[in-house]
Design a protein around this motif. Structure first.
Motif, PDB file in Angstrom:
ATOM      1  N   VAL A 138     -15.539  60.708 -27.706  1.00 47.88           N
ATOM      2  CA  VAL A 138     -16.366  61.008 -26.531  1.00 47.88           C
ATOM      3  C   VAL A 138     -15.568  61.862 -25.543  1.00 47.88           C
ATOM      4  O   VAL A 138     -16.042  62.885 -25.051  1.00 47.88           O
ATOM      5  N   ARG A 174     -16.434  65.914 -24.588  1.00 49.47           N
ATOM      6  CA  ARG A 174     -16.733  66.337 -23.223  1.00 49.47           C
ATOM      7  C   ARG A 174     -15.747  67.391 -22.744  1.00 49.47           C
ATOM      8  O   ARG A 174     -16.117  68.415 -22.166  1.00 49.47           O
ATOM      9  N   ALA A 199     -23.461  57.285 -26.022  1.00 48.07           N
ATOM     10  CA  ALA A 199     -22.626  57.500 -24.834  1.00 48.07           C
ATOM     11  C   ALA A 199     -22.848  58.907 -24.297  1.00 48.07           C
ATOM     12  O   ALA A 199     -22.982  59.115 -23.098  1.00 48.07           O
ATOM     13  N   LEU A 200     -22.929  59.892 -25.195  1.00 48.54           N
ATOM     14  CA  LEU A 200     -22.997  61.283 -24.754  1.00 48.54           C
ATOM     15  C   LEU A 200     -24.406  61.702 -24.345  1.00 48.54           C
ATOM     16  O   LEU A 200     -24.570  62.572 -23.502  1.00 48.54           O
ATOM     17  N   GLN A 212     -25.447  65.311 -23.525  1.00 49.29           N
ATOM     18  CA  GLN A 212     -24.192  66.064 -23.446  1.00 49.29           C
ATOM     19  C   GLN A 212     -23.629  66.347 -24.838  1.00 49.29           C
ATOM     20  O   GLN A 212     -22.622  67.028 -24.966  1.00 49.29           O
ATOM     21  N   ILE A 236     -20.624  57.655 -20.108  1.00 46.37           N
ATOM     22  CA  ILE A 236     -20.103  58.845 -19.429  1.00 46.37           C
ATOM     23  C   ILE A 236     -20.840  59.013 -18.107  1.00 46.37           C
ATOM     24  O   ILE A 236     -21.884  58.412 -17.881  1.00 46.37           O
ATOM     25  N   VAL A 237     -20.257  59.830 -17.252  1.00 47.67           N
ATOM     26  CA  VAL A 237     -20.909  60.196 -15.993  1.00 47.67           C
ATOM     27  C   VAL A 237     -21.034  61.710 -15.997  1.00 47.67           C
ATOM     28  O   VAL A 237     -20.085  62.420 -16.345  1.00 47.67           O
ATOM     29  N   GLU A 238     -22.218  62.205 -15.638  1.00 52.21           N
ATOM     30  CA  GLU A 238     -22.387  63.649 -15.653  1.00 52.21           C
ATOM     31  C   GLU A 238     -21.925  64.233 -14.324  1.00 52.21           C
ATOM     32  O   GLU A 238     -22.262  63.711 -13.272  1.00 52.21           O
ATOM     33  N   PRO A 243     -16.334  61.796 -14.728  1.00 49.59           N
ATOM     34  CA  PRO A 243     -17.023  62.873 -15.445  1.00 49.59           C
ATOM     35  C   PRO A 243     -16.188  63.535 -16.535  1.00 49.59           C
ATOM     36  O   PRO A 243     -16.709  64.397 -17.252  1.00 49.59           O
TER      37      PRO A 243
END
Lengths: 408, 288, 323
Positions: free
Chosen positions: A239, A243, A270-271, A274, B120-122, B210
């Motif tokens: 992950v 990112r 989780a993603l 994204q 996750i945090v965007e 993030p």
């Protein structure tokens, strides 16, 4: 919590059996399963998923009358991702809880520690996650089985996908321990067989397990400009990697990217959106893949209970419980040696399909799923399209090549 | 050339993030003289706060940036009052053990509240994407990390040198008895310092959210990293934390890029060398 | 006072007899639990020579524990070495490693010493993790035979009850040696250094060298414990060298009472039993362990055993006064 859960599970089972008029009697002595998974630390999600899968199978079986008229009862122990802890847990389950069978193990390092002493506790053990080739290879023994996809099978799938691209020069980003190194070794071996022209980088990237910042490794790959990148990172590391790689434009580069565990649901969920599109990702079971009634029922029941599609670890644990049911019914008794022998060569129905434990090394002949990520507005996680389910027979190495010698 | 630029920028970004995480540890050590083993757990709480506020409640990231650290600071103040308050006169090992217990409790509580999944945090729209820097692509978010580091570093410096509260904290750090005699409410100062250190750790967590996967146990790596930062820079020294963080950032940034085989061991070699040559750290020990 | 000492001796002797015959009266699994308590107790007691007696908090002692484990595991794997000579090698090897690490670490004091031991410990961990051709990397050394003791006694160490009694013998012997060390003039110097190093230095004793002696001795006992741990768990893995493994003897020594000789053993028993019991009834074992730890630190200032000893001594003193 385990005790409460199992009590709760038996309560549900009893209630369900009363409703259905079937025959699990509370006074029948339960058949005990001991399970060892990761329940603490960064990878605790794997233990939780396995627990969900195993609990579901136990409750289903109990609701429909148990096995040989006896209910199943499952007790969980935390491996803490440490071999020494897992070994003490196994002794506790066998000698203190007096379980009839064992299952579990997430980490390969833990499995290589545990497996050599399984014969000492004289209890059949089905591994449901740890993927190291050794436990059904050079460390194999008569008590140990594996129901899940191992590194060879997983990576053979990746190599098959890689061989179908135009890419000739390959490098890797993988975790810096046995798993990442072995994945890269097998990738080179299998792709080399499928495509003799393939070239492999002599400076692959192996970030430490639990690396927080992958930027230097991402930059190293972008600088090298290979045709293809094989990524064997998993879980939180993957992950993080995805990112940070997205931020640095990694996925807009001109190379193919294949992630051997990129389609694991814990990573995809989780993603969310994204997750980059157009990446080839693999997993050891894809819930939307197998087309059989067992899978449909499993996915439906799991979704109803947890609101998400099942992960491969949930399927593996679910399958292991049904493998025991099948073995006990085949043997007609719960005796440990009888179950051990019944498992060898046994074929049973799991969500992933018909699964056979090979007699030669006790590895299940199963294959991974690979596909290309595509954003799907109707789904909470990215979908795989096109999807390829690799057949177990095509990706499992011959027994002679595993290093396992069970005849001795 | 490009790879050196990329490594340099990466080192800087990582260093600033490490500074944000570790500086609170050093402030707490400087004033309270305790090694807070739960510091990584407080950082984790910050990240989970960011996830809850933005991901679950749908609030803007900017609100999480303020509210996350405040929430954790309040929680830390309560913890300090209940657990740590009565044992400052004990040997340093007792506080070590107590903060270790706190770490276990927070880790388990996080699993209880948020489950074991990875989250996750965007980042906010404005901070997404990349920009070019001398032939390399860098994320806009790294600029933001740098900016926050400068604001927090500068703010702390002003706080400790220009404000009464900051001066009181430094006084309590250098001489507890004397501070008490001149009428400083030392227990209150200690609570405030612990809350401040925890709040900054949580801010580090929000900033990291993030760009880092959020999962239980994510604080356990960071605690050793933070130790390395404060040791290299100088235990108890606030500017030292900045220097130590930049040095460790460079060890990671360049080490991972050019000496990947030694990547794991390099930070510890750096730590040992500094301790042996200059035990007080590169900046030397001073009261914050 | 003397009658109290006599009583304590009698209790200890009775305890040892009961422990020796443990396999015949306890549930089978508790043989494993008792073995683990003994080994980790020796680890904690060895560590406590540096911590409780010399006043230096090390966070790197897993290096010696793990090194001992690797030595025994590798000798068994490659040479099928019997246990006793392998343990001797583990003790010597760990002592040498402690000499090298200690040479640097004893230059520092207080928290700087702690941080330097942490750094060296993690270097050893990194080496075990990375030097794959020798240490087998993250998988560690597994699948080695555990067969012979080495005295021609024909004991099957694979039998957990036999291994337990061997462990009990080794640990009791080692603890006796350690106890004699703490009572010797050397041990008294260590204690004095813990209380006031400056005053000891005034008497002409080379403080730093005494610290190093203490560090090396401590490393040897920890190496012995690790050497027993590998054949017990059948594995020597990098986690045994990690700093979190170093934290265990710290917890145990403080829990039991670092100012008493038996405290670390009591602490080991508390720790292992707590973990065994708590994990049986809840998967939230960290929460309960954390709360119990916190309560013990806050309310039992000198550890469980230390507090109990204080209580008994205080009563004895009162009685002496009355008489």
């Amino acid at each position: 919590m385990h005790k409460h859960l199992t009590k709760f599970a038996s309560a549900i089972a009893v209630a369900a059996s009363l409703a259905a008029g079937s025959s699990v009697h509370a006074q029948e002595e339960p058949i005990k399963i001991g399970a060892i998974y990761i329940f603490s630390g960064v990878a605790a999600t794997y233990g939780e998923f396995a627990q969900r899968g195993a609990d579901l199978a136990v409750e289903e079986i109990n609701a429909s009358g148990g096995v040989l008229g006896r209910p199943l009862e499952i007790t969980y122990e935390d491996s803490q991702i440490k071999a020494q802890t897992a070994i003490q847990a196994m002794r506790k389950l066998v000698y203190q809880e007096e379980v009839d069978v064992l299952m579990g193990l997430d980490s390969s390092g833990v499995a290589t520690g545990v497996v050599p002493i399984v014969p000492e506790v004289q209890t059949p053990f089905i591994i449901t996650h740890a993927a190291t080739p050794d436990v059904t290879g050079k460390l194999c023994n008569e008590w140990t089985y594996r129901v899940s996809v191992n590194i060879n099978q997983n990576v053979k799938g990746a190599a098959t996908m890689a061989a179908e691209t135009d890419a000739q020069t390959w490098t890797t980003v993988g975790p810096d321990y046995a798993f990442g190194r072995q994945s890269w070794d097998f990738f080179q071996q299998y792709l080399g067989e499928l495509n003799p022209d393939a070239e492999f980088s002599d400076s692959p990237s192996f970030p430490a397990f639990g690396t927080e910042d992958f930027t230097p490794f991402i930059n190293a790959v972008i600088d090298a400009q290979p045709d293809g990148v094989f990524v064997s990172l998993w879980g939180g590391d993957l992950v993080n990697f995805i990112r940070q790689a997205s931020d640095l434009g990694f996925f807009e580069q001109d190379f193919e990217v294949i992630m051997s565990l990129g389609a694991a649901t814990e990573v995809l969920s989780a993603l969310g959106d994204q997750m980059p599109e157009g990446v080839t990702v693999g997993t050891r079971y894809w819930y939307a893949g197998p087309d059989n009634p067992t899978n449909d029922a499993f996915v439906k029941a799991y979704r109803e209970r947890h609101g998400t599609p099942p992960s491969y670890n949930a399927q593996n644990a679910y399958a292991a419980v049904y493998a025991y049911k099948n073995a006990i019914e085949t043997a007609g008794e719960v005796d440990k040696a009888a179950i051990r022998d019944a498992l060898s060569g046994m074929t049973f129905q799991a969500p992933i399909g018909e699964v056979t434990f090979r007699e030669g090394d006790h590895q299940a002949v199963v294959g991974p799923a690979y596909g290309v990520t595509r954003d799907d507005p109707d789904s909470e996680i990215a979908m795989l399209e096109p999807l390829r389910l690799l057949a177990g027979e095509d990706v499992t190495p011959a027994v002679e090549d595993t290093g396992c010698n069970l005849a001795q | 050339m490009e790879s050196v630029v990329a490594a340099l920028w990466n080192s800087l970004e990582l260093g600033v993030l490490l500074f944000l995480i570790a500086v609170g540890l050093n402030i707490i050590f400087g004033v309270l003289n305790i090694i807070n083993f739960a510091h990584g757990a407080l950082y984790m709480l910050g990240a989970y706060a960011a996830f809850t506020l933005t991901g679950l409640l749908g609030l803007p990231f900017w609100i999480a940036l303020i509210a996350g650290p405040l929430l954790v600071a309040v929680l830390a103040a309560v913890v300090e009052r209940v657990m740590l308050h009565n044992i400052y006169d004990r040997p340093i090992t007792d506080t070590l053990l107590l903060t270790f217990a706190l770490l276990l409790i927070i880790d388990e509580a996080v699993k209880w509240v948020w489950g074991t999944g990875i989250h996750i945090v965007e980042p906010p729209e404005i901070l997404a994407g990349t920009f070019s820097l001398l032939g390399t692509q860098q994320s806009v978010y790294s600029l933001f990390v740098l900016a926050v580091g400068i604001v927090v570093g500068g703010g702390l410096w002003l706080f400790f040198t220009r404000t009464l509260a900051g001066k009181v904290m430094r006084a309590a750090a250098s001489d507890r008895k004397m501070s008490r005699l001149v009428g400083i409410n030392v227990p209150l100062v200690f609570t405030a310092v612990f809350a401040l250190g925890a709040g900054i750790a949580a801010l580090g967590g929000v900033i990291a959210a993030p760009i880092r996967a959020i999962s239980p146990g994510m604080g356990s790596n960071i605690i050793v990293e933070s130790f390395i930062v404060v040791v290299i820079g100088g235990l108890g020294s606030f500017p030292g934390a900045f220097l130590g963080a930049i040095v460790l950032g460079a060890i990671h940034g360049f080490g991972s890029r050019f000496l990947p085989e030694l990547n794991i061991v390099l930070p510890f070699i750096g730590m040992a060398v500094v301790l042996l040559l200059k035990p007080q750290g590169l900046m030397g020990r001073s009261a914050i | 006072m003397n009658s109290w000492k006599l009583l304590a001796g009698a209790v200890l002797a009775a305890l040892l007899v009961a422990l020796w015959f443990l396999p015949s009266w306890s549930p089978y699994f508790y043989i494993f639990v008792a073995t683990e308590i003994l080994i980790l107790g020796l680890f904690a007691a060895g560590f406590n020579l540096v911590f409780g007696y010399t006043g230096m908090l090390s966070l790197g002692h897993a290096a010696f524990f793990g090194f001992g484990a690797y030595v025994v595991a590798m000798l068994a794997l490659h040479l099928e070495a019997p246990l006793l000579p392998a343990l001797a090698a583990a003790v010597i090897g760990s002592g040498l490693l402690a000499l090298v690490i200690g040479f640097f670490c004893v230059r520092l004091t207080e928290v700087y010493f702690t941080m330097l031991t942490l750094a060296f410990g993690m270097m050893v961990f990194s080496i075990a993790q990375q030097w794959r051709s020798v240490t087998n990397g993250s998988d560690g050394i597994t699948g080695f035979p555990v067969s012979e003791l080495g005295l021609g006694l024909g004991l099957t160490l694979g039998n957990p009850a036999v291994f337990y009694q061997v462990t009990l013998s080794v640990v009791v012997l080692a603890a006796a040696v350690l106890y004699i060390i703490t009572l010797s003039p050397f041990g008294l110097v260590l204690k004095a250094m813990a209380e006031n190093p400056e005053r000891v230095a005034f008497t002409g004793i080379p403080v730093r060298r005494y610290r190093l002696y203490s560090f090396v001795l401590s490393g040897m006992f920890c190496g012995l414990a690790g050497g027993l741990f590998a054949p017990f768990t059948r594995v020597a893995s990098p986690e045994m060298l990690h700093w979190s493994q170093s934290a265990e003897p710290v917890l145990m020594a403080i829990l039991g009472g670092s100012a008493t000789f038996l405290g670390p053993f009591i602490g080991s028993a508390i720790f292992v039993l707590l973990e065994t019991w708590i994990t049986s009834f809840t998967e939230r074992w960290m929460l309960f362990l954390g709360i119990v730890l916190a309560l013990m630190v806050i309310f039992l200032r000198r550890g469980l055993f230390g507090t109990a000893v204080d209580f008994v001594l205080a009563r004895a003193r009162r009685r002496d006064h009355a008489a």
